[in-house]
Design an enzyme around this catalytic site. Sequence first.
Site, PDB file in Angstrom:
ATOM      1  CB  SER A   1      -0.931   0.015   1.221  1.00  0.00           C
ATOM      2  OG  SER A   1      -0.182   0.005   2.430  1.00  0.00           O
TER       3      SER A   1
ATOM      4  CG  HIS B   1     -40.067  22.998 -13.296  1.00  0.00           C
ATOM      5  ND1 HIS B   1     -40.091  21.702 -12.819  1.00  0.00           N
ATOM      6  CD2 HIS B   1     -40.858  23.720 -12.444  1.00  0.00           C
ATOM      7  CE1 HIS B   1     -40.868  21.629 -11.755  1.00  0.00           C
ATOM      8  NE2 HIS B   1     -41.337  22.843 -11.499  1.00  0.00           N
TER       9      HIS B   1
ATOM     10  CB  SER C   1     -11.891  23.315 -30.835  1.00  0.00           C
ATOM     11  OG  SER C   1     -11.923  22.224 -31.734  1.00  0.00           O
TER      12      SER C   1
ATOM     13  CG  ASN D   1     -14.610  24.491 -25.937  1.00  0.00           C
ATOM     14  OD1 ASN D   1     -15.591  24.891 -26.560  1.00  0.00           O
ATOM     15  ND2 ASN D   1     -13.662  23.754 -26.497  1.00  0.00           N
TER      16      ASN D   1
ATOM     17  CD  GLU E   1     -17.324  21.657 -21.132  1.00  0.00           C
ATOM     18  OE1 GLU E   1     -18.131  22.149 -21.941  1.00  0.00           O
ATOM     19  OE2 GLU E   1     -16.230  21.169 -21.470  1.00  0.00           O
TER      20      GLU E   1
ATOM     21  CE1 TYR F   1      -7.305  -1.831  10.116  1.00  0.00           C
ATOM     22  CE2 TYR F   1      -6.495  -4.083   9.873  1.00  0.00           C
ATOM     23  CZ  TYR F   1      -6.570  -2.780   9.429  1.00  0.00           C
ATOM     24  OH  TYR F   1      -5.893  -2.419   8.281  1.00  0.00           O
TER      25      TYR F   1
END
Length: 503
Positions: A41, A175, A296, A304, A309, A336
């Site tokens: 880990s 709405h 783009s 953009n 986003e 545990y």
Amino acid sequence: MSDKFEEKTNKNKSSDGNRLALWGGRFSSGPSPELAALSKSTQFDWRLADDDIAGSRTHARALARAGLLTDDELNRMESALDELQKRVDAKEFIPSEEDEDEATALERGLLDIAGAELGGKLRAGRSRNDQIACLIRMWLRRHSRVVAGMLAQLCFELIGQAERAGKTVMPGRTHMQHAQPVLLAHQLMAHVWPLIRDIQRLADWDKRADASPYGSGALAGNTLGLDPLAVAKDLGFTRVTENSVDGTSSRDTVAEYAFVAAMIGVDISRLSEEIIIWNTQEFAFVTLHDSYSTGSSIMPQKKNPDIAELARGKSGRIIGDLTGLLATLKGLPTAYARDLQEDKEAVFDQTDTLEVLLPAFTGMIATMTFNKDRLEAEAPTGFALATDIAEWLVKNGIPFRNAHELSGACVKIAESRQKELWDLSDEDFAKIFSEFMSAEKSAEVRTVLSAQGSANSRCGKGGTAYERVAEQIEEAQAALEEAGSFIRSASDGSAYKAPGSIE
């Protein structure tokens, strides 16, 4: 080093002669390569190294207070831990491929510096179970202040936009349809309050996270006379967990942090969605600064709203971290289990995501500009003043049931002509309201047919009238100042300034 310590150290190595294990006395061999790979880990828990060393330092003091380390041994142990910290900071010491986790790696580093006889004494009275339960709290408490500080900065930028918006009116929607005019400032403040509550949630969460599991051992505490409260205070906690089994095995504190992080993601995503829509050519309510937009690879004209986003997308990832963690926790027996290793990656990912997202998102908010003329032109359209007509009729003694019908009749006529409500003639209003009032009285309805008047008339507490919005801006600033005491505090009790936090 004496032969007996050399012999004991060798027993804790696997057959490859390199792996240091924190267990193994009853095993005839080390773990298989497959088990070792699954157990590893360090790729994510190495970030707890600083907290682990801090815990080791205070644990050494606890051992000395209990008479298990002499003054000389304590001094040498602390010097060795200081040296280990220097090597970690300089990246001279890092986990090896053979290290199972950060605790194993750091013990290996300590043994290299202090020797097996002295270094081996540090493990007495503690388990990786209570260590890791404490370390994740330490890490999250520290980073909760960083995230809260960044949220506060975002709130201040939104408030700044609200103040600059002044009395600008915009179409309020339900709405996604035109509903009633509201101040742009009111709409922006509607996003500030959830973010303030997120900061308050972090501060409230910290009260429950402020309990050290150190001293719980594997699950039952220890017999060595260590003082868990002294350890807790050394590490910045005000108290110790009440139950050693609970302290080592419960992760509701981690899950609660994960929920708050997910809620932050949701609140940011809702604002992102709004900005994305406002930024379209059809709406044209807002313009984003070039430095916080992208283009783009094929369409030269594109600009953009990528930050908004990405924020919207990353909120889904943050929610996924929460749901994955909850699914892991739901079926565990008390005490545990190794499943709990899965708690860390979820909140590490959430925190990393927020700490890179929030500065970019705040910059976008600070630099965007609103098309006020466009907003005000659209504010009363779509029959958004129909409720004002109905309420004007109520003020003239007409039951709301009837007023609603009469206002709807006004909308029906205007819609059939492809006009707005203010385009109806006095004769139209007189005819519609004839059953309830005179033609002269009917003409007075025009006094409520303005977007600015509609907004200003909604002057109850929390309403969109300018004076009410000015009040809530002051209240929000006061709430942020109050939250500043948490943001500026440190989880170790000392003065601390999180990046992006308020002064």
